[in-house]
Scaffold this active site. Sequence first.
Site, PDB file in Angstrom:
ATOM      1  N   MET A 175      11.658 -27.772  -9.274  1.00 26.63           N
ATOM      2  CA  MET A 175      11.636 -28.682 -10.417  1.00 26.63           C
ATOM      3  C   MET A 175      10.251 -28.927 -11.011  1.00 26.63           C
ATOM      4  SD  MET A 175      10.655 -30.620  -7.850  1.00 26.63           S
ATOM      5  CE  MET A 175       9.528 -31.373  -8.910  1.00 26.63           C
ATOM      6  N   GLN A 412      17.709 -30.399  -5.135  1.00 28.03           N
ATOM      7  CA  GLN A 412      17.744 -30.894  -3.762  1.00 28.03           C
ATOM      8  C   GLN A 412      17.993 -32.400  -3.714  1.00 28.03           C
ATOM      9  OE1 GLN A 412      14.899 -28.601  -1.020  1.00 28.03           O
ATOM     10  NE2 GLN A 412      13.870 -28.538  -2.992  1.00 28.03           N
TER      11      GLN A 412
HETATM   12  N1  MGD Z   1      26.382 -24.673  -3.573  1.00 30.08           N
HETATM   13  C1  MGD Z   1      25.105 -24.927  -3.756  1.00 30.08           C
HETATM   14  N2  MGD Z   1      24.734 -25.897  -4.604  1.00 30.08           N
HETATM   15  C2  MGD Z   1      23.424 -26.131  -4.825  1.00 30.08           C
HETATM   16  C3  MGD Z   1      22.419 -25.414  -4.130  1.00 30.08           C
HETATM   17  C4  MGD Z   1      22.843 -24.406  -3.215  1.00 30.08           C
HETATM   18  O1  MGD Z   1      22.024 -23.732  -2.570  1.00 30.08           O
HETATM   19  N3  MGD Z   1      24.179 -24.196  -3.074  1.00 30.08           N
HETATM   20  N4  MGD Z   1      21.110 -25.675  -4.344  1.00 30.08           N
HETATM   21  C5  MGD Z   1      20.712 -26.825  -5.130  1.00 30.08           C
HETATM   22  C6  MGD Z   1      19.416 -26.527  -5.739  1.00 30.08           C
HETATM   23  S1  MGD Z   1      18.002 -26.827  -4.814  1.00 30.08           S
HETATM   24  C7  MGD Z   1      19.296 -26.104  -7.018  1.00 30.08           C
HETATM   25  S2  MGD Z   1      17.733 -25.836  -7.643  1.00 30.08           S
HETATM   26  C8  MGD Z   1      20.451 -25.985  -7.895  1.00 30.08           C
HETATM   27  C9  MGD Z   1      20.455 -24.696  -8.742  1.00 30.08           C
HETATM   28  O2  MGD Z   1      21.491 -24.743  -9.638  1.00 30.08           O
HETATM   29  P1  MGD Z   1      21.666 -23.643 -10.800  1.00 30.08           P
HETATM   30  O3  MGD Z   1      20.409 -23.455 -11.527  1.00 30.08           O
HETATM   31  O4  MGD Z   1      22.847 -24.047 -11.595  1.00 30.08           O
HETATM   32  O5  MGD Z   1      22.063 -22.339  -9.971  1.00 30.08           O
HETATM   33  P2  MGD Z   1      21.394 -20.897  -9.775  1.00 30.08           P
HETATM   34  O6  MGD Z   1      22.455 -20.075  -9.133  1.00 30.08           O
HETATM   35  O7  MGD Z   1      20.080 -20.984  -9.113  1.00 30.08           O
HETATM   36  O8  MGD Z   1      21.118 -20.358 -11.240  1.00 30.08           O
HETATM   37  C10 MGD Z   1      22.130 -19.774 -12.005  1.00 30.08           C
HETATM   38  C11 MGD Z   1      21.996 -20.149 -13.450  1.00 30.08           C
HETATM   39  O9  MGD Z   1      20.782 -19.652 -14.001  1.00 30.08           O
HETATM   40  C12 MGD Z   1      21.029 -19.351 -15.364  1.00 30.08           C
HETATM   41  N5  MGD Z   1      19.966 -18.478 -15.907  1.00 30.08           N
HETATM   42  C13 MGD Z   1      19.516 -17.305 -15.445  1.00 30.08           C
HETATM   43  N6  MGD Z   1      18.517 -16.826 -16.246  1.00 30.08           N
HETATM   44  C14 MGD Z   1      18.320 -17.722 -17.224  1.00 30.08           C
HETATM   45  C15 MGD Z   1      17.428 -17.839 -18.348  1.00 30.08           C
HETATM   46  O10 MGD Z   1      16.606 -16.965 -18.646  1.00 30.08           O
HETATM   47  N7  MGD Z   1      17.513 -18.979 -19.096  1.00 30.08           N
HETATM   48  C16 MGD Z   1      18.425 -19.962 -18.842  1.00 30.08           C
HETATM   49  N8  MGD Z   1      18.436 -21.041 -19.623  1.00 30.08           N
HETATM   50  N9  MGD Z   1      19.300 -19.854 -17.822  1.00 30.08           N
HETATM   51  C17 MGD Z   1      19.244 -18.777 -17.016  1.00 30.08           C
HETATM   52  C18 MGD Z   1      22.389 -18.710 -15.311  1.00 30.08           C
HETATM   53  O11 MGD Z   1      23.002 -18.732 -16.597  1.00 30.08           O
HETATM   54  C19 MGD Z   1      23.122 -19.557 -14.282  1.00 30.08           C
HETATM   55  O12 MGD Z   1      23.783 -20.644 -14.898  1.00 30.08           O
HETATM   56  O13 MGD Z   1      21.648 -26.013  -7.149  1.00 30.08           O
HETATM   57  C20 MGD Z   1      21.725 -27.101  -6.225  1.00 30.08           C
HETATM   58  N10 MGD Z   1      23.063 -27.089  -5.723  1.00 30.08           N
HETATM   59  N1  MGD Z   2      15.710 -15.551  -5.111  1.00 30.17           N
HETATM   60  C1  MGD Z   2      15.683 -16.878  -5.215  1.00 30.17           C
HETATM   61  N2  MGD Z   2      14.924 -17.611  -4.383  1.00 30.17           N
HETATM   62  C2  MGD Z   2      14.883 -18.965  -4.512  1.00 30.17           C
HETATM   63  C3  MGD Z   2      15.615 -19.615  -5.540  1.00 30.17           C
HETATM   64  C4  MGD Z   2      16.414 -18.813  -6.413  1.00 30.17           C
HETATM   65  O1  MGD Z   2      17.101 -19.316  -7.318  1.00 30.17           O
HETATM   66  N3  MGD Z   2      16.408 -17.457  -6.219  1.00 30.17           N
HETATM   67  N4  MGD Z   2      15.566 -20.978  -5.660  1.00 30.17           N
HETATM   68  C5  MGD Z   2      14.414 -21.692  -5.123  1.00 30.17           C
HETATM   69  C6  MGD Z   2      14.759 -23.121  -5.022  1.00 30.17           C
HETATM   70  S1  MGD Z   2      15.246 -23.913  -6.446  1.00 30.17           S
HETATM   71  C7  MGD Z   2      14.734 -23.800  -3.859  1.00 30.17           C
HETATM   72  S2  MGD Z   2      15.053 -25.479  -3.862  1.00 30.17           S
HETATM   73  C8  MGD Z   2      14.331 -23.137  -2.619  1.00 30.17           C
HETATM   74  C9  MGD Z   2      14.998 -23.667  -1.360  1.00 30.17           C
HETATM   75  O2  MGD Z   2      14.386 -23.020  -0.311  1.00 30.17           O
HETATM   76  P1  MGD Z   2      14.219 -23.565   1.169  1.00 30.17           P
HETATM   77  O3  MGD Z   2      13.923 -24.991   1.217  1.00 30.17           O
HETATM   78  O4  MGD Z   2      13.223 -22.662   1.779  1.00 30.17           O
HETATM   79  O5  MGD Z   2      15.676 -23.253   1.758  1.00 30.17           O
HETATM   80  P2  MGD Z   2      16.562 -24.067   2.785  1.00 30.17           P
HETATM   81  O6  MGD Z   2      17.585 -23.123   3.289  1.00 30.17           O
HETATM   82  O7  MGD Z   2      17.058 -25.310   2.163  1.00 30.17           O
HETATM   83  O8  MGD Z   2      15.543 -24.413   3.932  1.00 30.17           O
HETATM   84  C10 MGD Z   2      15.570 -25.637   4.607  1.00 30.17           C
HETATM   85  C11 MGD Z   2      15.277 -25.383   6.077  1.00 30.17           C
HETATM   86  O9  MGD Z   2      15.190 -26.631   6.742  1.00 30.17           O
HETATM   87  C12 MGD Z   2      16.079 -26.677   7.854  1.00 30.17           C
HETATM   88  N5  MGD Z   2      16.474 -28.089   7.992  1.00 30.17           N
HETATM   89  C13 MGD Z   2      17.562 -28.724   7.534  1.00 30.17           C
HETATM   90  N6  MGD Z   2      17.501 -30.041   7.799  1.00 30.17           N
HETATM   91  C14 MGD Z   2      16.339 -30.263   8.447  1.00 30.17           C
HETATM   92  C15 MGD Z   2      15.675 -31.424   8.941  1.00 30.17           C
HETATM   93  O10 MGD Z   2      16.153 -32.557   8.833  1.00 30.17           O
HETATM   94  N7  MGD Z   2      14.458 -31.232   9.517  1.00 30.17           N
HETATM   95  C16 MGD Z   2      13.883 -30.009   9.644  1.00 30.17           C
HETATM   96  N8  MGD Z   2      12.685 -29.918  10.180  1.00 30.17           N
HETATM   97  N9  MGD Z   2      14.484 -28.895   9.172  1.00 30.17           N
HETATM   98  C17 MGD Z   2      15.676 -29.020   8.574  1.00 30.17           C
HETATM   99  C18 MGD Z   2      17.164 -25.693   7.529  1.00 30.17           C
HETATM  100  O11 MGD Z   2      17.753 -25.167   8.699  1.00 30.17           O
HETATM  101  C19 MGD Z   2      16.398 -24.605   6.730  1.00 30.17           C
HETATM  102  O12 MGD Z   2      15.864 -23.599   7.542  1.00 30.17           O
HETATM  103  O13 MGD Z   2      14.600 -21.733  -2.731  1.00 30.17           O
HETATM  104  C20 MGD Z   2      13.913 -21.130  -3.794  1.00 30.17           C
HETATM  105  N10 MGD Z   2      14.090 -19.692  -3.691  1.00 30.17           N
HETATM  106 MO    MO Z   3      16.115 -25.989  -5.936  1.00 30.63          MO
END
Ligand code: MGD
Ligand code: MGD
Ligand code: MO
Length: 788
Positions: A175, A412
Amino acid sequence: MTLSRRELLKTLAGTGAAVLTLPDALFAIPEGVAEAAETAEEWKKSPCRFCGVGCGALVGLRQGKVVAVKGDPEAPVNRGLLCIKGYSLPKILYGADRYRVPLLRQGNKFVQISWDQALDIMASKFKEAVQKHGPESVAMYFSGQTTIFEGYAINKLMKAGIGSNNIESNARLCMASAVTGFYSTFGMDEPMGCYDDFELTDTFFIWGSNFAEMHPILYSRMMERKHQDPNVKIVSLQTYLNRSTDEPADVVAIFKPHSDLAIANAMAHVIVKEGLTNGSFIQKYVTFKKGLTGIGYGVEDNFEYGGASESNWTTYRPFADKAHTISIEEYKAFLEPYTPEYAEKLSGVPADTIRQIARLLGEPKRKAVSCWTMGFNQHVRGTWINNLVYNLHLLTGKIAEPGNSPLSLTGQPSACGTTREVGVLSHALPGGMFVANPEHRKKAAHIWNVPVERISSRPGYHTMEMFRALDRGDIKVIWINTTNPFQTLPHVGRYRRGARKGGERFIVVSDVYPSETARHADLILPSAMWVEKEGMFGNTERRTQHWFKMVDPPGQARDDLWQIVELAKRLGSGNLFDYGEEPLQKALFEEYRKFGQGSGKDLASYDLYAKVRGGLRWPVVEGKETRWRYREGFDPYVKKGEGVRFYGQPDGRAVIWARPYEPPAEQPDEQYPFWLTTGRVLEHWHTGTITRRVLELHRAVPFAPVWINPEDAGVLGIKVGDQVRVRSRRGEIITTAQLGGRNTVPKGVVFVPFFDENVLINLVTLDAYDPISKQPDYKKCAVRIEKV
Ligand SMILES: Nc1nc2c(c(=O)[nH]1)N[C@H]1C(S)=C(S)[C@@H](COP(=O)(O)OP(=O)(O)OC[C@H]3O[C@@H](n4cnc5c(=O)[nH]c(N)nc54)[C@H](O)[C@@H]3O)O[C@H]1N2
Ligand SMILES: Nc1nc2c(c(=O)[nH]1)N[C@H]1C(S)=C(S)[C@@H](COP(=O)(O)OP(=O)(O)OC[C@H]3O[C@@H](n4cnc5c(=O)[nH]c(N)nc54)[C@H](O)[C@@H]3O)O[C@H]1N2
Ligand SMILES: [Mo]
Ligand code: SF4
């Protein structure tokens, strides 16, 4: 707060059962949990530990175990519902391979050691590095899943104890661009609106967010609104077809990755040309600005784009972006080239569709909510595209009032509450303050009761640079806690190799299950999670929620706050956490709260959060939460007669930014002809460490496939189920082809989720980032694909 079973049933009955209608497939209750619910002896409140929606749960307990979970009918966010991840909460605690003892690396093996040994080793590594190489040779990397108590404590230890600002949170990956978007437009972080807008608006704009899968309960509120009122329109802009483009979306626009910059400017172009602007709002509450262009992509080490005055630490004004004020005429001239036809050329979205959605947004009688998540933030121009969607709401005056709301969705559970509000970032201090600002340092030193010189004025490494510094050897010792960077950093091959280059490097990892990062550690600390500890989280809509510890962690696992305090004691900073007889969590929170008091970030007392179900939205002034900020009558900081005041800005005016389309860091070419975009699936949380321990979730999606367009697959001779290599200039993975189902990608695009450690798609992604926010762009790079 504890509810007897009878009280609970009474409460449930009182709500009139099904509050919202839901698509069944999304909300199946995992096997076993429903029966277990019947045998719980006691129910206690807690927010869900998964996504930023922040649903309230009731946790069913029996004989020291979590046996069930239910949506809390009194939680305003979810009103009794949970999604499939929420319903799986009890099971994430009980995976067979939970870490139970501290482990120290010996060659390629890990051996069990005692907590005392572990903490002594850890402390001596930190001390040695600081003595030999200074405080900037050590680092902390925490998380948007870190609780507020833990985030506050580690921030205090690092900035007021060790005297280094090398502390970051994985929320940088998530974010950071939303934050810089808020600061540059409004001078202050976090949304002005809230989820209530979902029931009060007529028009939804979904800007590349797959929130049917990623924020399901919030999505269900949108669906419910649509079902109740046929006048409601949903516009879903995406880079591929997914669950969030299904019926009942009224307009679906599939655009080429990154071309959202052109679409948003073209919408502004139409709104201005067709006189759909709100002239008096603009005149009273808005200024126009233009900033630097051609700002680069951050692919090189130590990259500086020179926009903010980062090289001049004393006058550092974060996100100020060398900018100048322009007139509305200059802004209109800037928009001139962004005709819908030009945007069509860049995006592939028909000019008429762009006109149609611009008119929907501009229609004076309609209210509008815009939502976005990683499509905007993981973007090498992420700050800009956040600015551009605010432009649309500011031009039409559809902002900061019931039903009119640009709402940046957080991923998150506590990216807002912990990372942003507590300031667990290398440039920040709690309460929206900055290390580079002398007044802010003074205030922090006063609250922390340390000499002001202890707090360094120099922002530390941002996340990408932190791991580059570890690779180079500039960082020697790092503590990674509640995050899994050696699976989640982009271009992760470099950072995995860097971590194990040896020398003085020492990597401590606190986790609950084995992870790719733990595999790269020198020392592994077994942690408690979720209701095995007391915690507080803050969600997307500024809502802060509290829960108490309910059960013990397994084996010798200890909570992260205890680990922080034990480290502090061994570093000679134990006094930072000496609150006498007061309970530690309460003392920490009451101290933390002083940072935001009176600055528009007022939090309620610890005792109130401990009591109230479903939490409260800040600013909480005189015990009352705030639903709409910056608007007279709703926000206690806006005085009578002011109407609207964007008080984050010195002149009270929000900024409309002239931000151009600039190309992405890498685009398909002859050698690498496909776009790779990455993301998530409903059933898994990030790297799958916790959701892959839940049998039902694992069975539902056992591995990460690559989604390929059926026509492209035909040309390449690929069928569903074939093994396919996805290769970029940086690395490759091999996985199974998928042509349809929940996603359908357009020609020239492939999609791979990142939850699967056997399909490490981040070996392939590119570590380019937005130079303003430093957030990497996981949504686009160039790859080639071939049948194996
Ligand atoms: N089930 C589940 N839910 C989650 C999470 C999870 O790991 N699992 N993680 C949480 C977290 S930390 C996050 S950050 C959110 C992520 O939530 P989202 O951002 O909704 O999910 P993603 O799958 O990362 O991204 C997919 C989206 O990126 C868009 N996209 C790709 N390229 C572009 C671009 O160039 N421009 C624009 N405007 N859009 C584009 C696609 O259209 C699609 O809607 O989900 C949260 N909720
Ligand atoms: N290719 C690709 N990569 C991405 C993204 C993407 O869209 N595409 N999205 C990015 C985004 S938006 C996000 S938010 C990140 C998320 O990336 P990460 O934060 O690296 O992924 P998590 O799997 O949530 O990792 C959390 C870890 O903490 C552990 N854990 C859970 N609860 C606890 C606790 O209470 N204490 C401790 N010590 N450990 C705990 C879990 O087992 C896990 O290993 O990934 C990023 N990476
Ligand atoms: Mo995220
Ligand atoms: S929508 Fe998010 S917060 Fe709500 S139950 Fe699902 S994962 Fe948990």
